[in-house]
Scaffold this motif. Structure first.
Motif, PDB file in Angstrom:
ATOM      1  N   LEU A   1      -1.900  12.013   1.284  1.00  0.00           N
ATOM      2  CA  LEU A   1      -1.212  13.202   2.163  1.00  0.00           C
ATOM      3  C   LEU A   1      -2.134  14.723   1.337  1.00  0.00           C
ATOM      4  O   LEU A   1      -2.141  15.549   2.033  1.00  0.00           O
ATOM      5  CB  LEU A   1      -0.035  13.234   1.719  1.00  0.00           C
TER       6      LEU A   1
ATOM      7  N   SER B   1       0.860  -1.230   0.232  1.00  0.00           N
ATOM      8  CA  SER B   1      -0.032   0.083  -0.062  1.00  0.00           C
ATOM      9  C   SER B   1       0.872   1.136   0.082  1.00  0.00           C
ATOM     10  O   SER B   1       2.234   1.173   0.240  1.00  0.00           O
ATOM     11  CB  SER B   1      -1.077  -0.063   1.260  1.00  0.00           C
ATOM     12  N   CYS B   2       0.196   2.386  -0.370  1.00  0.00           N
ATOM     13  CA  CYS B   2       1.002   3.738  -0.329  1.00  0.00           C
ATOM     14  C   CYS B   2       0.296   4.626   0.210  1.00  0.00           C
ATOM     15  O   CYS B   2      -0.919   4.561  -0.161  1.00  0.00           O
ATOM     16  CB  CYS B   2       1.569   3.886  -1.720  1.00  0.00           C
ATOM     17  N   GLY B   3       0.650   5.732   0.344  1.00  0.00           N
ATOM     18  CA  GLY B   3       0.457   7.337   0.619  1.00  0.00           C
ATOM     19  C   GLY B   3       0.302   8.049  -0.529  1.00  0.00           C
ATOM     20  O   GLY B   3       1.319   8.210  -0.861  1.00  0.00           O
TER      21      GLY B   3
ATOM     22  N   VAL C   1       4.023   7.512  -1.335  1.00  0.00           N
ATOM     23  CA  VAL C   1       5.024   7.315  -0.491  1.00  0.00           C
ATOM     24  C   VAL C   1       4.935   5.986   0.153  1.00  0.00           C
ATOM     25  O   VAL C   1       3.722   5.477   0.075  1.00  0.00           O
ATOM     26  CB  VAL C   1       5.274   8.143   0.735  1.00  0.00           C
ATOM     27  N   GLU C   2       5.957   4.921   0.162  1.00  0.00           N
ATOM     28  CA  GLU C   2       5.771   3.513   0.686  1.00  0.00           C
ATOM     29  C   GLU C   2       7.029   3.469   1.689  1.00  0.00           C
ATOM     30  O   GLU C   2       7.500   4.714   1.800  1.00  0.00           O
ATOM     31  CB  GLU C   2       5.522   2.585  -0.166  1.00  0.00           C
ATOM     32  N   MET C   3       7.457   2.347   1.753  1.00  0.00           N
ATOM     33  CA  MET C   3       8.774   2.170   2.705  1.00  0.00           C
ATOM     34  C   MET C   3       9.858   1.138   2.298  1.00  0.00           C
ATOM     35  O   MET C   3      10.659   0.871   3.143  1.00  0.00           O
ATOM     36  CB  MET C   3       8.290   1.996   4.321  1.00  0.00           C
TER      37      MET C   3
ATOM     38  N   PHE D   1       7.935   6.967   9.069  1.00  0.00           N
ATOM     39  CA  PHE D   1       6.661   6.887   8.665  1.00  0.00           C
ATOM     40  C   PHE D   1       5.996   8.465   9.425  1.00  0.00           C
ATOM     41  O   PHE D   1       5.332   9.099   8.609  1.00  0.00           O
ATOM     42  CB  PHE D   1       6.021   6.012   9.298  1.00  0.00           C
TER      43      PHE D   1
ATOM     44  N   SER E   1      -3.844   3.642  -0.110  1.00  0.00           N
ATOM     45  CA  SER E   1      -4.221   3.368   1.152  1.00  0.00           C
ATOM     46  C   SER E   1      -4.812   4.607   1.825  1.00  0.00           C
ATOM     47  O   SER E   1      -5.691   4.757   2.759  1.00  0.00           O
ATOM     48  CB  SER E   1      -3.711   2.371   2.099  1.00  0.00           C
ATOM     49  N   ASP E   2      -4.199   5.616   1.499  1.00  0.00           N
ATOM     50  CA  ASP E   2      -4.496   7.375   2.461  1.00  0.00           C
ATOM     51  C   ASP E   2      -3.796   8.477   1.281  1.00  0.00           C
ATOM     52  O   ASP E   2      -3.058   7.934   0.457  1.00  0.00           O
ATOM     53  CB  ASP E   2      -3.554   7.021   3.575  1.00  0.00           C
TER      54      ASP E   2
HETATM   55  N1  ADE Z   1       2.076   2.970   3.311  1.00  0.00           N
HETATM   56  C1  ADE Z   1       0.720   3.342   3.164  1.00  0.00           C
HETATM   57  N2  ADE Z   1       0.595   4.759   3.455  1.00  0.00           N
HETATM   58  C2  ADE Z   1       1.796   5.217   3.998  1.00  0.00           C
HETATM   59  C3  ADE Z   1       2.134   6.325   4.241  1.00  0.00           C
HETATM   60  N3  ADE Z   1       1.388   7.303   4.266  1.00  0.00           N
HETATM   61  N4  ADE Z   1       3.517   6.636   4.603  1.00  0.00           N
HETATM   62  C4  ADE Z   1       4.566   5.583   4.384  1.00  0.00           C
HETATM   63  N5  ADE Z   1       4.011   4.328   3.746  1.00  0.00           N
HETATM   64  C5  ADE Z   1       2.680   4.123   3.438  1.00  0.00           C
END
Ligand code: ADE
Length: 231
Positions: free
Chosen positions: A206, A90-92, A178-180, A159, A203-204
């Motif tokens: 910013l 998932s990512c933001g 963004v992811e990690m 995060f 998933s979200d």
């Molecule tokens: N993975 C999903 N949403 C994230 C976020 N906001 N920051 C970092 N990794 C994420």
């Protein structure tokens, strides 16, 4: 056996799907694969091998962040003969073009981590997806009626960022989300002559501050899995 994987030799398929969450790996194994067996469970980081449409495929959790995925990706590539790792995560969203549940194919990954220092490169390493996997994933998505976003992501080491506006600098460089993990995955693959791709679900955001619920994420996850399993 390796320090973090207790599978037997040849226990993994050439292609491993990697969600962050080991329970997601279990879910994928139980719901999408046939003739499945659990092949590793060190630290409950479950890994399974089974078949999808008659083809051998594995799925294993990566954990969260660059240090975690780098351990598992290195050991799978280097000691278990794995050739392809497909991260499904998932990512933001950083881009206002991304809606919740959209699919992002991470063509490249930027980072604020010091991971590349491990390789003593006299410059900055650009971590990129394997082109064949990227193209196939793109075509799979189109065939499924999905319009994926393709571009750069940030693999962040943090995060909870102290500077809550720092992400806008990445946004100004057209970084989509963004992811990690992907920077490390792509760098390790490049260094070992292997292939990697990250497929992400938003998933979200910013930009809008919207978030998905865990239950909604579970449903949207199906699209990403269909793209990944048919690679
Ligand atoms: N993975 C999903 N949403 C994230 C976020 N906001 N920051 C970092 N990794 C994420």
């Amino acid at each position: 056996m390796t320090p973090h994987i207790n599978a037997k030799e040849n226990a993994f398929a050439k292609t491993v799907l990697m969600p962050g969450d080991p329970l997601r790996a279990k879910f994928i194994a139980e719901n999408y694969l046939e003739n499945v067996s659990l092949v590793t469970d060190v630290r409950n980081m479950y890994g399974y091998t089974g078949e999808y449409k008659g083809k051998k495929i594995s799925v294993m959790g990566s954990g969260m962040g660059i240090p975690s995925i780098s351990i598992y990706a290195y050991e799978l590539f280097n000691f278990y003969g794995v050739e392809n790792i497909i991260r499904v995560g998932s990512c933001g969203a950083y881009s206002d073009k991304l809606d919740l549940y959209d699919i992002v194919l991470a063509q490249g990954a930027c980072t604020n981590s010091s991971f590349q220092e491990n390789y003593h490169i006299p410059g900055t390493f650009s971590a990129i997806a394997d082109f064949d996997l990227l193209l196939k994933a793109y075509n799979n998505a189109k065939d499924l009626g999905i319009e994926p976003h393709v571009g750069n992501v940030l693999s962040s080491d943090v995060f909870y960022q102290d500077d809550v506006n720092a992400w806008k600098k990445w946004q100004s460089m057209d970084v989509l989300a963004v992811e990690m993990e992907s920077y490390a995955l792509y760098t390790i693959a490049a260094n070992l002559g292997k292939k990697a791709l990250t497929i992400l679900t938003v998933s979200d955001s910013l930009v809008t501050q919207k978030e998905t619920t865990a239950e909604e994420r579970q449903n949207s996850f199906t699209k990403m899995m269909e793209i990944a399993l048919n690679l």
